[in-house]
Design a protein around this motif. Structure first.
Motif, PDB file in Angstrom:
ATOM      1  N   ILE A 130       7.099  -3.074   3.295  1.00 16.85           N
ATOM      2  CA  ILE A 130       5.837  -2.366   3.110  1.00 16.85           C
ATOM      3  C   ILE A 130       5.108  -3.017   1.939  1.00 16.85           C
ATOM      4  CG2 ILE A 130       4.855  -0.194   2.250  1.00 16.85           C
ATOM      5  CD1 ILE A 130       7.000   1.242   3.879  1.00 16.85           C
ATOM      6  N   GLU A 131       3.816  -3.268   2.120  1.00 13.37           N
ATOM      7  CA  GLU A 131       3.064  -3.894   1.022  1.00 13.37           C
ATOM      8  C   GLU A 131       1.825  -3.094   0.666  1.00 13.37           C
ATOM      9  OE1 GLU A 131       2.349  -8.032   1.554  1.00 13.37           O
ATOM     10  OE2 GLU A 131       4.487  -8.503   1.424  1.00 13.37           O
ATOM     11  N   GLU A 132       1.723  -2.811  -0.613  1.00 12.08           N
ATOM     12  CA  GLU A 132       0.534  -2.173  -1.178  1.00 12.08           C
ATOM     13  C   GLU A 132       0.054  -0.989  -0.362  1.00 12.08           C
ATOM     14  OE1 GLU A 132      -2.372  -4.681  -2.715  1.00 12.08           O
ATOM     15  OE2 GLU A 132      -0.846  -5.714  -3.907  1.00 12.08           O
ATOM     16  N   LEU A 133       0.943  -0.041  -0.186  1.00  9.86           N
ATOM     17  CA  LEU A 133       0.615   1.112   0.641  1.00  9.86           C
ATOM     18  C   LEU A 133      -0.056   2.198  -0.205  1.00  9.86           C
ATOM     19  CD1 LEU A 133       1.248   2.200   3.612  1.00  9.86           C
ATOM     20  CD2 LEU A 133       3.003   3.532   2.476  1.00  9.86           C
ATOM     21  N   GLU A 134      -1.209   2.651   0.275  1.00 11.34           N
ATOM     22  CA  GLU A 134      -1.884   3.787  -0.362  1.00 11.34           C
ATOM     23  C   GLU A 134      -1.766   4.958   0.599  1.00 11.34           C
ATOM     24  OE1 GLU A 134      -3.408   3.651  -3.345  1.00 11.34           O
ATOM     25  OE2 GLU A 134      -3.119   1.487  -3.636  1.00 11.34           O
ATOM     26  N   LEU A 135      -1.236   6.073   0.110  1.00 10.35           N
ATOM     27  CA  LEU A 135      -0.962   7.175   1.022  1.00 10.35           C
ATOM     28  C   LEU A 135      -1.024   8.475   0.243  1.00 10.35           C
ATOM     29  CD1 LEU A 135       0.073   7.781   3.923  1.00 10.35           C
ATOM     30  CD2 LEU A 135       2.380   7.608   3.027  1.00 10.35           C
ATOM     31  N   ARG A 136      -1.496   9.503   0.934  1.00  7.85           N
ATOM     32  CA  ARG A 136      -1.489  10.810   0.289  1.00  7.85           C
ATOM     33  C   ARG A 136      -1.039  11.825   1.329  1.00  7.85           C
ATOM     34  NH1 ARG A 136      -3.483  12.024  -4.397  1.00  7.85           N
ATOM     35  NH2 ARG A 136      -3.661  14.223  -4.954  1.00  7.85           N
ATOM     36  N   LEU A 137       0.026  12.561   1.020  1.00  9.79           N
ATOM     37  CA  LEU A 137       0.548  13.547   1.958  1.00  9.79           C
ATOM     38  C   LEU A 137       0.172  14.937   1.481  1.00  9.79           C
ATOM     39  CD1 LEU A 137       4.131  12.101   2.495  1.00  9.79           C
ATOM     40  CD2 LEU A 137       2.056  11.641   3.758  1.00  9.79           C
ATOM     41  N   PRO A 138      -0.298  15.779   2.388  1.00 15.84           N
ATOM     42  CA  PRO A 138      -0.747  17.109   1.976  1.00 15.84           C
ATOM     43  C   PRO A 138       0.409  18.001   1.539  1.00 15.84           C
ATOM     44  CG  PRO A 138      -0.791  16.899   4.350  1.00 15.84           C
ATOM     45  CD  PRO A 138      -0.443  15.560   3.833  1.00 15.84           C
ATOM     46  N   GLY A 139       0.175  18.787   0.487  1.00 15.24           N
ATOM     47  CA  GLY A 139       1.200  19.720   0.010  1.00 15.24           C
ATOM     48  C   GLY A 139       1.295  20.931   0.912  1.00 15.24           C
ATOM     49  N   GLY A 140       2.479  21.528   0.960  1.00 12.28           N
ATOM     50  CA  GLY A 140       2.666  22.772   1.703  1.00 12.28           C
ATOM     51  C   GLY A 140       2.610  22.623   3.203  1.00 12.28           C
ATOM     52  N   GLN A 141       2.662  21.407   3.707  1.00 12.67           N
ATOM     53  CA  GLN A 141       2.591  21.201   5.148  1.00 12.67           C
ATOM     54  C   GLN A 141       3.767  20.356   5.619  1.00 12.67           C
ATOM     55  OE1 GLN A 141      -1.145  19.764   6.529  1.00 12.67           O
ATOM     56  NE2 GLN A 141      -2.327  21.296   5.405  1.00 12.67           N
ATOM     57  N   VAL A 142       3.920  20.314   6.954  1.00 13.89           N
ATOM     58  CA  VAL A 142       4.925  19.438   7.530  1.00 13.89           C
ATOM     59  C   VAL A 142       4.239  18.135   7.923  1.00 13.89           C
ATOM     60  CG1 VAL A 142       6.545  19.077   9.413  1.00 13.89           C
ATOM     61  CG2 VAL A 142       6.285  21.359   8.420  1.00 13.89           C
ATOM     62  N   THR A 143       4.700  17.047   7.303  1.00 14.94           N
ATOM     63  CA  THR A 143       4.173  15.742   7.674  1.00 14.94           C
ATOM     64  C   THR A 143       5.241  15.011   8.468  1.00 14.94           C
ATOM     65  OG1 THR A 143       2.792  15.587   5.713  1.00 14.94           O
ATOM     66  CG2 THR A 143       3.375  13.525   6.785  1.00 14.94           C
ATOM     67  N   ALA A 144       4.849  14.432   9.594  1.00  9.68           N
ATOM     68  CA  ALA A 144       5.795  13.627  10.369  1.00  9.68           C
ATOM     69  C   ALA A 144       5.368  12.178  10.293  1.00  9.68           C
ATOM     70  CB  ALA A 144       5.812  14.093  11.821  1.00  9.68           C
ATOM     71  N   ILE A 145       6.316  11.301   9.968  1.00 12.22           N
ATOM     72  CA  ILE A 145       6.041   9.873   9.979  1.00 12.22           C
ATOM     73  C   ILE A 145       6.639   9.317  11.260  1.00 12.22           C
ATOM     74  CG2 ILE A 145       6.293   7.698   8.735  1.00 12.22           C
ATOM     75  CD1 ILE A 145       6.802   9.291   6.209  1.00 12.22           C
ATOM     76  N   VAL A 146       5.797   8.751  12.108  1.00 14.37           N
ATOM     77  CA  VAL A 146       6.282   8.225  13.386  1.00 14.37           C
ATOM     78  C   VAL A 146       5.950   6.740  13.487  1.00 14.37           C
ATOM     79  CG1 VAL A 146       6.062  10.432  14.580  1.00 14.37           C
ATOM     80  CG2 VAL A 146       4.149   8.818  14.585  1.00 14.37           C
ATOM     81  N   GLY A 147       6.600   6.100  14.420  1.00 18.22           N
ATOM     82  CA  GLY A 147       6.350   4.682  14.642  1.00 18.22           C
ATOM     83  C   GLY A 147       7.524   4.062  15.354  1.00 18.22           C
TER      84      GLY A 147
END
Lengths: 283, 346
Positions: free
Chosen positions: A34-51
């Motif tokens: 992974i290179e130079e990843l900018e990411l923001r995950l919301p608080g209090g929620q379920v985030t799914a990372i798929v791929g």
């Protein structure tokens, strides 16, 4: 319950911590994932990372949980750099459940869940009423109170995964990271675990899970992150994010996209290989 | 014995305190036996008399008194210390390698200690204090060698291959030690009996230099027990719980070296105690290393002291070296564990 209902219940928790990455680069040895990843995950929620396999989603989770030290950049948990937090402080704020963890033979559910109290203990203060409360609560939330004295390896797959999640709950963190919590389970057990994960957002937890199962992600996550070759192709609520084009670029398959009449979640049907997937246009 | 029967009547078989008291009672009985029975002509009755008169200044049976207080008592004490040290070291090594077969004697840790002592004596050392630290350094070297080998691709995940690597190292070090003994008569005389592992002819003074390092090892064990228990859930889970697996593993290896080096300096290399004792402890108390360690404390001495009693009685008036006997007991256990349908995972 509908997808919208999920979102409205979890949106009440404004104070839940969010996770962000800034210029995050992760590598195994010399192999950059992974290179130079900018990411923001919301608080209090379920985030799914798929791929697809090898897209870097588990690597990203390792970076977020400090299993893997970033080559560059930072992971911020509610604004604080996790590399600068002492391990035990981090473990009080962020719990991690690795892929297919293995319990020693004959370890009971209660014994396993008690391990979740480790960040709150020291060898001078080994067990307190607060610890007992934390363990009892975790057992109750996961519906394992009656199974507490059973050995973990005598449980069904779904119960076993619930026991591990109970350990992470007993850690009483505001954030929970799960690496493929359902990948080794059959359909019934998958739903058992997904519904448990959903129910945890009502306690204000921020949950991030890496999963293979795109349909499950659409159904149970508030926020979806689609990764391909270490980059993010799309992110947002599943019903806004998932398109036939995205599915083709991710997995090299064509599909018909519908809306689940019962839940409002995107539904993939008629999935088939894209004709030109073989000559690499999927990337 | 009353304690033992009392505890056997406890309803909960896995009550740790009950088990512990029961085993300690058993150990007390065995310790008494080891004072009463021996290869010499002082029988149990005379020894019992001598024990009862130990407190009084005048004794009418000075031979019995000498045999029990000066010959048998010191080897009992050394047996207690060595047994506890080897049992704990075995449990720690098995936990840190997550390998139920990892045993200081099999992994070349004892052989490393023995080789270091052989070298030290060859180069003219014979002070007991020096021997302890030399043995501990040798144990550390052996430990690091075999764990480095285990880090090579593929071996780390296979319990039996790790043992193979240890066996190769042990074999190499033993033959090097033997080579030195062949060429150097003085060294050979000095350590011939020591190198097979024995409690005979030891004096209480031999124990004194052990205490500082054993105290350090005990303290570290108390601190490390919790993180080590978490490590049994897997490295990533342990990190998630806020532990530092690398530091924990390194410190555990230091503790193992201190314990095995100390025990080896006192009694020579004694194999299989570190295998049999944690195995029995786990069978009694379950997989949690904290329970296992508690039970190893009485179980280790029970095995070593009973083996020592048997070693005096099988071929009277001679004695079988203890290391030979523990190997005779331990080898079938090892074969049994390896042949078991599946290895218990740690």
């Amino acid at each position: 319950m509908t997808q919208e209902a999920f979102i409205s219940t979890s949106a009440d928790h404004d104070s839940a911590p969010d996770i962000a990455t800034q210029g995050l680069s992760l590598a195994y040895g010399n192999v950059s994932v992974i290179e130079e990843l900018e990411l923001r995950l919301p608080g209090g929620q379920v985030t799914a990372i798929v791929g697809p396999n090898g897209c870097g989603k588990s690597t990203l989770l390792s970076g977020m949980s400090r299993l893997l030290k970033p080559r560059a950049g930072t992971v911020l948990l509610d604004g604080a750099d996790i590399q600068r937090l002492p391990s035990r402080q981090l473990a009080k704020r962020l719990a991690l459940l690795p892929q297919q963890p293995h319990a020693p033979e004959a370890l009971t559910v209660a014994e396993l869940v008690r391990f979740g109290r480790h960040p709150h203990q020291s060898w001078l203060r080994q067990w307190s009423p607060e610890d007992k409360r934390g363990v009892d609560e975790a057992l109750e939330l996961t519906g394992l109170t009656t199974l507490a004295e059973r050995p973990v390896d005598a449980l069904s797959g779904g119960q076993r995964q619930r026991a591990w999640i109970a350990m992470a709950i007993a850690q009483q963190t505001s954030t929970l990271l799960l690496d493929e919590p359902t990948s080794a389970l059959d359909l019934g057990h998958q739903v058992e675990v997904y519904e448990l994960i959903r129910s945890l957002t009502t306690t204000g937890k921020t949950i991030v899970m890496v999963i293979h199962d795109l349909i499950g992600a659409c159904r149970y996550a508030d926020h979806l992150i689609a990764m391909h070759q270490g980059r993010i192709l799309a992110e947002g609520p599943p019903h806004e994010t998932v398109t036939t084009d995205l599915v083709r670029r991710l997995y090299g398959v064509d599909c018909t996209l519908m809306t689940d009449p019962a839940t409002g979640a995107p539904l993939l049907t008629n999935v088939r290989r894209t004709r030109d997937a073989l000559d690499g246009s999927a990337t | 014995m009353r304690v033992l029967t009392h505890c056997l009547s406890f309803g909960k078989p896995r009550s740790l305190i009950g088990l512990w008291l029961g085993l300690t009672g058993l150990l007390t009985a065995i310790a008494l036996l080891s004072l009463l029975y021996g290869a010499g002509d002082v029988g149990p009755a005379r020894a019992w008399q001598a024990l009862q008169n130990l407190g009084t200044a005048a004794s009418y049976d000075s031979e019995a008194r000498f045999v029990t207080a000066e010959l048998r008592a010191p080897r009992l004490w050394i047996g207690l210390v060595v047994g506890a040290a080897l049992g704990i070291a075995g449990a720690l090594l098995q936990a840190v390698t997550r390998n139920p077969l990892a045993e200081p004697g099999l992994l070349g840790v004892s052989a490393g200690a023995a080789f270091a002592v052989t070298l030290a004596i060859l180069w003219g050392a014979d002070a007991a204090t020096l021997r302890v630290s030399v043995a501990q350094l040798g144990a550390l070297g052996g430990c690091l060698c075999v764990l480095a080998a285990a880090r090579l691709q593929g071996i780390g995940n296979d319990p039996v291959r790790l043992i193979l690597a240890g066996a190769i190292l042990s074999g190499l070090l033993h033959s090097l030690s033997s080579l030195i003994l062949l060429y150097d008569q003085y060294t050979a005389d000095e350590i011939r009996f020591w190198v097979v592992g024995s409690l005979a002819g030891r004096q209480l003074d031999d124990l004194v230099p052990l205490f500082p390092s054993l105290a350090v090892a005990a303290l570290l064990t108390v601190i490390l027990a919790r993180p080590l228990a978490a490590l049994a859930l897997g490295e990533h889970v342990a990190i998630g719980l806020g532990h530092h697996p690398r530091i924990v593993r390194l410190l555990v290896i230091v503790v193992v070296a201190l314990l095995v080096g100390g025990a080896t300096a006192a009694a020579g290399p004694i194999a299989f105690v570190g295998l049999v004792v944690p195995f029995a402890a786990r069978a009694l108390a379950g997989p949690d290393i904290r329970r296992t360690l508690w039970l190893c404390l009485p179980l280790g001495p029970i095995v070593v002291v009973s083996a020592d009693i048997v070693s005096r009685l099988v071929v009277p008036p001679s004695e079988l070296p203890l290391g030979v006997l523990t190997a005779l007991i331990g080898a079938p256990v090892l074969i049994g564990v390896v042949r078991g349908r599946r290895l218990p995972t740690l």
